[in-house]
Structure formats: structure tokens, C-alpha cells
Design a protein around this motif. Sequence first.
Motif, PDB file in Angstrom:
ATOM      1  N   MET A 173       0.842  -1.193   0.000  1.00 22.03           N
ATOM      2  CA  MET A 173       0.000   0.000   0.000  1.00 22.03           C
ATOM      3  C   MET A 173       0.880   1.246   0.000  1.00 22.03           C
ATOM      4  SD  MET A 173      -3.205   0.858   2.513  1.00 22.03           S
ATOM      5  CE  MET A 173      -4.117  -0.525   1.835  1.00 22.03           C
ATOM      6  N   ILE A 174       0.539   2.235  -0.830  1.00 25.17           N
ATOM      7  CA  ILE A 174       1.308   3.467  -0.943  1.00 25.17           C
ATOM      8  C   ILE A 174       0.492   4.620  -0.365  1.00 25.17           C
ATOM      9  CG2 ILE A 174       2.441   5.091  -2.500  1.00 25.17           C
ATOM     10  CD1 ILE A 174       2.771   2.767  -4.480  1.00 25.17           C
ATOM     11  N   ARG A 175       0.951   5.154   0.768  1.00 27.37           N
ATOM     12  CA  ARG A 175       0.265   6.263   1.424  1.00 27.37           C
ATOM     13  C   ARG A 175       0.994   7.593   1.252  1.00 27.37           C
ATOM     14  NH1 ARG A 175      -4.801   4.498   1.857  1.00 27.37           N
ATOM     15  NH2 ARG A 175      -5.044   2.737   3.290  1.00 27.37           N
ATOM     16  N   VAL A 184       2.562   9.699   7.593  1.00 29.96           N
ATOM     17  CA  VAL A 184       2.644   8.442   6.853  1.00 29.96           C
ATOM     18  C   VAL A 184       3.663   7.519   7.515  1.00 29.96           C
ATOM     19  CG1 VAL A 184       3.321   7.387   4.652  1.00 29.96           C
ATOM     20  CG2 VAL A 184       1.948   9.480   4.661  1.00 29.96           C
ATOM     21  N   ASP A 185       3.292   6.260   7.712  1.00 33.45           N
ATOM     22  CA  ASP A 185       4.231   5.268   8.237  1.00 33.45           C
ATOM     23  C   ASP A 185       5.266   4.925   7.175  1.00 33.45           C
ATOM     24  OD1 ASP A 185       2.906   5.110  10.654  1.00 33.45           O
ATOM     25  OD2 ASP A 185       1.658   3.407  10.036  1.00 33.45           O
ATOM     26  N   ALA A 186       6.496   4.685   7.612  1.00 34.72           N
ATOM     27  CA  ALA A 186       7.577   4.396   6.674  1.00 34.72           C
ATOM     28  C   ALA A 186       7.257   3.209   5.772  1.00 34.72           C
ATOM     29  CB  ALA A 186       8.873   4.128   7.447  1.00 34.72           C
ATOM     30  N   ALA A 187       6.648   2.174   6.336  1.00 36.56           N
ATOM     31  CA  ALA A 187       6.374   0.972   5.557  1.00 36.56           C
ATOM     32  C   ALA A 187       5.394   1.211   4.421  1.00 36.56           C
ATOM     33  CB  ALA A 187       5.832  -0.127   6.473  1.00 36.56           C
ATOM     34  N   PRO A 233      -0.059  12.058  -0.830  1.00 39.58           N
ATOM     35  CA  PRO A 233       0.813  13.072  -0.208  1.00 39.58           C
ATOM     36  C   PRO A 233       2.245  12.970  -0.744  1.00 39.58           C
ATOM     37  CG  PRO A 233      -0.516  11.965   1.456  1.00 39.58           C
ATOM     38  CD  PRO A 233      -0.685  11.180   0.186  1.00 39.58           C
ATOM     39  N   LEU A 234       2.841  14.130  -1.022  1.00 38.40           N
ATOM     40  CA  LEU A 234       4.191  14.189  -1.569  1.00 38.40           C
ATOM     41  C   LEU A 234       5.074  15.060  -0.688  1.00 38.40           C
ATOM     42  CD1 LEU A 234       3.424  14.918  -5.357  1.00 38.40           C
ATOM     43  CD2 LEU A 234       3.768  12.683  -4.278  1.00 38.40           C
TER      44      LEU A 234
END
Length: 260
Positions: free
Chosen positions: A1-3, A191-194, A36-37
Motif C-alpha cells: 500500500m502506498i500512502r 505516513v508510516d515508513a512501511a 501526499p508528496l
Amino acid sequence: MIRGILLDLAGVLYDGGRAIDGSVRAVARLTDAGVPLRFVTNSTRAPRRKLLQKLQQMGFRIGPDQLSTPASAACAALTASGRRPHLLIHPDLTEDFADLSEGRAGTSVVIGDAAEYFTYDAMNSAFRALTDGADLLALANNRSFRDADGALSIDIGAYVAALEYASGQKATILGKPARGFFEAALASMGVDAAEAVIIGDDAEADVAGALSAGLGRAVLVRTGKYSKGDEARFTPAPSLVADNLAEAVDLLLPEITSQQ
């Protein structure tokens, strides 16, 4: 998953004074997708004001809160420690350290990419500050960078090593690949690193550094300072390799949109 996604600047978004083909559109596609960037750079010659201006003039949609620089990390460290900076940096960067020199006990040598200002006198002055009790803060520790003429040039890392050797003191690295630099950018997005991805052209500082800091994935692009074989040169190795940012976004965007 990409947050969330971290994007390097030089060599990924632009080379020299021009945007890399397709990069402006690639960033716009990510923005429009709602991911988010954060834009993370080890650039230490230009102040963040000029970096933002440069990006915006090239057509990138980026706000001040989206840009993470080593100078910002250094200012935070100096504020927390109550120390004043002994600056060994390019003169253009000094505005980022305004108001940090007065009324402070103790000193930290702050070294950035001073370019032609890496004179013997400047290096020796920093060395003497270190022998007098200053600690050493390095804005980055990169080996090389792609210069305006298209060739690789020596970067700050060699000068950091020289001061470490002469003083016997180990530098605290504030930019990539320092774990804290990545963590601060991720925290600003919540955002979590994972669940984060980085896209960079430096297999060591961007890719291996981010993966070692716990990011879920890292994409190496074959632009900027990339050299043939970089994908196998450092550990951890990149999760994906793409020809450029546009192709990297092509690879990631289907997963991002499928999450919505």
C-alpha cells in the motif's frame, strides 16, 4: 500500500536549469491522484526560497511545507541544542541560518557544499573550531553529483571526511541517508515508513538509505547521477528501476488509484 511518496530533486525532477522530460506532468499526476508528496533534497548550495522558486518556475506544483532540506534539519538541531553555527557553506545558503548566531552558548560547525569556497583557510577555520570544542554537523555526505556541464563532480562527502580525519570527530549527518531526515519528512505527512516510497537517482543515499530507514519501497531512476550498474552496487537494492520519473509514476500509479 502506498500512502506517501518522497521525491528527490536534482537528477529526478530536473537536470541543471531544466525540468527532465515528463517530470512536471509526472508530479502533477501524483498530486491529482491525491497521494501526499514530500520533496527531499541534499542540495546545499541554494536556500530553500530559491529552490522553491526554481521548481515553481519550471512548472512544478509544490508548496513550502512540501520541501525538506538539510539546512532546515540543521536549524532544528541548532535550535534544540542552543548552539550557534560556524558555517562552512556556500554564501547563498547563509540566509537559511539567519537569527541563529546571537545569544547562544557553544558552537556547531555546519558543513555544506561550499563549492569554490572550500578554501584552505575556510577548512582550517572549521578545523580549529572543532578542536576548540565545536561539534560537526554535515548537511549531507554525498560522494558526487551531476554538475551543470553534465559530468560528475566531487560532492561534500570528501570534505566531511577531511574534517573528520583531522579532528578525530565523527560528523552527524543531517540529510539523506540519515534516518531522521526521512522520518521527519514522513512525520510531516502522517505516513508510516512501511507505506511510503522514495524515487531517487542516488542508489546509495536515496535508495539504500531510505530502505535502511524502513521505507517500504524505493525506485531508482536512470537519470541524474545514475551510472550503469548502480542498481546492484549498494544494499539494500532498489525495489524497482525506471528510466525516468514519468516511467516510475506509470509503475506506481495503478496501485495508488486502486486503493481509492
